[in-house]
Design a protein around this motif. Structure first.
Motif: not given
Length: 243
Positions: A59, A61-62, A88
């Motif tokens: 996984q 995120s951005y 995270r």
């Protein structure tokens, strides 16, 4: 591939002599994750590297500010000589301790002075209503302590934060975990995070404004109160049909 390794960014330093390392995980009240994320954003920290494990979580995120965000990233604030390990995600079950031990060894190798962990503690264990947190430390931590009692005897720290404490004890490294009381295990507790960060700031002489966290907590409490009233009204109306 090594089972755990550190990959520096172009902004990384050769050494972090005398720095403090702060970290936490998605545990009780999400205190560790929320607190570290808040520190990174509020202090405008610079990403200096990331930890990669054999079973790195699938996984990402951005964000516009930090671009691609990986599961285990390291940030640095030069003015305060502060490192924040932003987890995270939680390491895979089979490598939780290996990850913790690698982080501690990396800290020792790079001149880190001490590790500070942030986590949550169930408020039902309060001995006094005025209590805000408890703490637990390794045998090798000789730094300042909060004006609060240590962890209640018999209670256990569990999860990745416990592994970090275990690894620090084995490696004879100073670590202190701050555990503010939380109202819920499954819901973010920004008030507890604010309390934890405030105590941390006192111990390491860090300047950071936590008013946004307190404001978020107040808004959440207001929304919860509204929801409670709506549910009570709903039940009341339903019962009235049977009078």
């Amino acid at each position: 591939m090594a089972k755990v390794k550190f990959v520096p960014t172009e902004a990384a330093k050769e050494s972090y002599e005398g720095a403090y390392l702060v970290t936490g995980f998605m545990g009780f009240g999400f205190v560790g994750a929320l607190s570290t994320e808040y520190l990174v954003e509020k202090l405008d920290m610079v990403k200096v590297g990331f930890f990669i494990t054999k079973y790195t979580p699938d996984q990402v995120s951005y964000s516009e500010k930090y671009s691609l965000e990986l599961p285990f990233e390291l940030y640095y604030h030069e003015k305060s000589n502060l490192l924040v390990l932003l987890n995270r995600w939680i390491p895979h079950e089979v490598e939780k301790f290996r990850y913790a031990q690698f982080v501690v060894k990396w800290a020792k190798k790079n001149g880190v002075k001490a590790i500070y962990g942030l986590g949550g503690l169930d408020s039902s264990f309060k001995e006094e209503p005025s209590e805000t947190l408890r703490w637990v430390k390794t045998s090798y931590y000789n730094g300042p302590l909060p004006q609060a009692k240590p962890m209640v005897g018999g209670l256990k720290v569990i999860g990745p934060l416990a592994h970090l404490l275990i690894a620090s004890e084995i490696e004879k490294f100073p670590m202190l975990a701050l555990l503010p009381y939380c109202e819920s295990a499954s819901r973010q507790d920004p008030r507890a995070s604010a309390i934890g960060i405030t105590e941390l700031a006192k111990l390491i002489k860090l300047e950071v404004d936590v008013s946004d966290l307190f404001a978020k907590a107040e808004n959440m409490e207001k929304e919860m109160e509204k929801l409670k009233k709506i549910l009570e009204m709903s039940v009341s109306k339903k019962d009235s049909y049977y009078i």
